[in-house]
Design a protein around this motif. Sequence first.
Motif, mmCIF file in Angstrom:
data_model
loop_
_atom_site.group_PDB
_atom_site.id
_atom_site.type_symbol
_atom_site.label_atom_id
_atom_site.label_comp_id
_atom_site.label_asym_id
_atom_site.label_seq_id
_atom_site.Cartn_x
_atom_site.Cartn_y
_atom_site.Cartn_z
ATOM 1 N N THR A 1 -14.138 2.088 1.968
ATOM 2 C CA THR A 1 -12.896 1.506 2.481
ATOM 3 C C THR A 1 -12.887 1.576 3.994
ATOM 4 O O THR A 1 -13.677 2.290 4.609
ATOM 5 C CB THR A 1 -11.658 2.244 1.925
ATOM 6 O OG1 THR A 1 -11.709 3.604 2.329
ATOM 7 C CG2 THR A 1 -11.597 2.158 0.409
ATOM 8 N N PRO B 1 -4.950 0.438 5.208
ATOM 9 C CA PRO B 1 -6.143 0.797 4.437
ATOM 10 C C PRO B 1 -6.572 -0.370 3.544
ATOM 11 O O PRO B 1 -5.740 -1.017 2.912
ATOM 12 C CB PRO B 1 -5.687 1.985 3.587
ATOM 13 C CG PRO B 1 -4.470 2.501 4.253
ATOM 14 C CD PRO B 1 -3.833 1.339 4.946
ATOM 15 N N SER B 2 -7.885 -0.630 3.526
ATOM 16 C CA SER B 2 -8.363 -1.825 2.855
ATOM 17 C C SER B 2 -9.802 -1.671 2.371
ATOM 18 O O SER B 2 -10.575 -0.898 2.923
ATOM 19 C CB SER B 2 -8.291 -2.995 3.842
ATOM 20 O OG SER B 2 -8.774 -4.175 3.297
ATOM 21 N N GLN B 3 -10.120 -2.445 1.362
ATOM 22 C CA GLN B 3 -11.498 -2.602 0.933
ATOM 23 C C GLN B 3 -12.205 -3.376 2.048
ATOM 24 O O GLN B 3 -11.598 -4.215 2.723
ATOM 25 C CB GLN B 3 -11.511 -3.410 -0.370
ATOM 26 C CG GLN B 3 -12.863 -3.697 -0.948
ATOM 27 C CD GLN B 3 -12.763 -4.577 -2.200
ATOM 28 O OE1 GLN B 3 -11.892 -5.443 -2.282
ATOM 29 N NE2 GLN B 3 -13.641 -4.346 -3.149
ATOM 30 N N TYR C 1 -5.248 1.355 -1.261
ATOM 31 C CA TYR C 1 -5.759 0.422 -0.262
ATOM 32 C C TYR C 1 -5.789 -0.991 -0.837
ATOM 33 O O TYR C 1 -5.836 -1.181 -2.046
ATOM 34 C CB TYR C 1 -7.151 0.845 0.227
ATOM 35 C CG TYR C 1 -8.195 0.974 -0.865
ATOM 36 C CD1 TYR C 1 -9.017 -0.094 -1.208
ATOM 37 C CD2 TYR C 1 -8.354 2.173 -1.550
ATOM 38 C CE1 TYR C 1 -9.974 0.026 -2.200
ATOM 39 C CE2 TYR C 1 -9.313 2.306 -2.537
ATOM 40 C CZ TYR C 1 -10.121 1.226 -2.854
ATOM 41 O OH TYR C 1 -11.068 1.343 -3.845
ATOM 42 N N SER D 1 -10.010 0.263 7.500
ATOM 43 C CA SER D 1 -8.636 -0.054 7.868
ATOM 44 C C SER D 1 -8.652 -1.291 8.756
ATOM 45 O O SER D 1 -9.384 -1.336 9.743
ATOM 46 C CB SER D 1 -8.027 1.137 8.611
ATOM 47 O OG SER D 1 -6.719 0.856 9.011
ATOM 48 N N VAL E 1 0.842 -1.206 0.000
ATOM 49 C CA VAL E 1 0.000 0.000 0.000
ATOM 50 C C VAL E 1 0.871 1.249 0.000
ATOM 51 O O VAL E 1 0.607 2.201 -0.744
ATOM 52 C CB VAL E 1 -0.971 -0.018 1.203
ATOM 53 C CG1 VAL E 1 -1.679 1.324 1.357
ATOM 54 C CG2 VAL E 1 -1.995 -1.128 1.042
ATOM 55 N N HIS F 1 -7.105 -4.577 -2.014
ATOM 56 C CA HIS F 1 -8.309 -4.830 -2.792
ATOM 57 C C HIS F 1 -8.437 -6.310 -3.140
ATOM 58 O O HIS F 1 -7.433 -7.006 -3.292
ATOM 59 C CB HIS F 1 -8.247 -3.992 -4.076
ATOM 60 C CG HIS F 1 -9.512 -3.966 -4.845
ATOM 61 N ND1 HIS F 1 -9.781 -4.835 -5.861
ATOM 62 C CD2 HIS F 1 -10.595 -3.160 -4.729
ATOM 63 C CE1 HIS F 1 -10.970 -4.562 -6.354
ATOM 64 N NE2 HIS F 1 -11.491 -3.556 -5.686
#
Length: 175
Positions: free
Chosen positions: A122, A129-131, A75, A124, A67, A77
């Motif tokens: 999104t 950070p993430s989907q 982020y 975290s 990331v 995915h």
Amino acid sequence: MAHFDDIYDIAADGYGIITAAQAREAGAAPSELNRWCADGRLLRRGHGVYKLARWVPTPYDAYAEAVALVGDGAYLHGESVLAMHGLALVDPRAIEVATPKRVRRRLPSWVEPVTAPKGERTTSYEGIPSQRVADAIESCAGSVMPARLLEAAKQARGEGLVAASEYERLERELA
């Protein structure tokens, strides 16, 4: 030395990773980053991304580094979100990182940038950070077997990664 202590604290919170922008905010000059790389305290991992040379690895290091390498607004995915949480028995060949911007920098082969869908929610997980997991399960519908995705949804629900309403929706869509 005081600047390096600040850098170390920031990097320790980010799985050993620090960006040049974070270092600047902490008061470190670019010449200091170069000096710390030269004397072996930092390793340059990519454009504006550094890693502590002395760092005990964790299972999340590669995700945080991927990331950071892609840049601001990036982020995790798709299958990479599932892999990070140990869901659906996926093992992607590269960590998929969504970004709203075009990526021009050279990235390692284990990082795969993708265009971020507009309006995607999104979150975290573990500070990365993430989907959202429910959205990741849904986005993998064409590439992962439905039975595995359904089991991943059950496991995610049990771990509190997916809300009850999201689980019911996924169960209907994947059945």
